[in-house]
Design a protein around this motif. Structure first.
Motif: not given
Length: 161
Positions: A34-50
């Motif tokens: 969603d960059m329609s308002n001049g905002q930076e895009a969001s990057v969906p992420m998964d983060v987990y610990e091993t």
């Protein structure tokens, strides 16, 4: 002890409105990019610990590896990049639906444990950026081996008091 609280109908109405809007905002109605308002895009992420470190997966479809950058500073990992526009700026089009957008994106995560920046590895396949972030050797659990020894026998000399 009794506590008296003043009712605030405006606040309660806004709270109800937010509760009703939340499922729609988290669904397909609000696009990820969603960059329609001049905002930076969001990057969906998964983060987990091993046991060895952290695994980070970032969804970046349509972005070439040369258009993204991964950097690390102390315990923070940052992913930056550029999503190119669908049409050239000078090209006049009549949009019917625009959910993808274009522009820059940036996403950072700070890890709670010290990481080994020199051993970070990445791979990018079919729009999925995978980053392996190992723990620093100083923070990894160490197994200490225990060596056994034969107990020494004490001898008592005869006649010694």
């Amino acid at each position: 002890m009794t506590t008296i609280m003043r009712s605030d109908p405006v606040r309660e109405a806004l709270s109800l409105r937010n509760a009703l809007n939340q499922p729609f905002e988290q669904s397909f109605v609000r696009p990820v990019w969603d960059m329609s308002n001049g905002q930076e895009a969001s990057v969906p992420m998964d983060v987990y610990e091993t046991e060895q470190g952290y695994q980070v997966r970032a969804l970046l479809p349509g972005i070439k590896p040369e258009d993204m950058e991964v950097s690390v500073q102390q315990n923070s990992l940052t992913i930056k990049g550029q999503l190119p526009p669908a049409v050239e700026p000078e090209q006049k089009v009549n949009w019917l639906l625009q959910e993808i957008g274009s522009g820059t994106f940036e996403r950072s995560i700070t890890f709670p444990t010290e990481i080994d920046a020199d051993q970070i590895t990445t791979s990018y396949e079919q729009g999925m950026l995978t980053i392996w972030v190992p723990f620093s050797h100083a923070t990894r659990p160490k197994k200490i081996s225990i060596t056994g020894s034969q107990p020494k026998q004490m001898t008592v000399e005869a006649g010694a008091h």
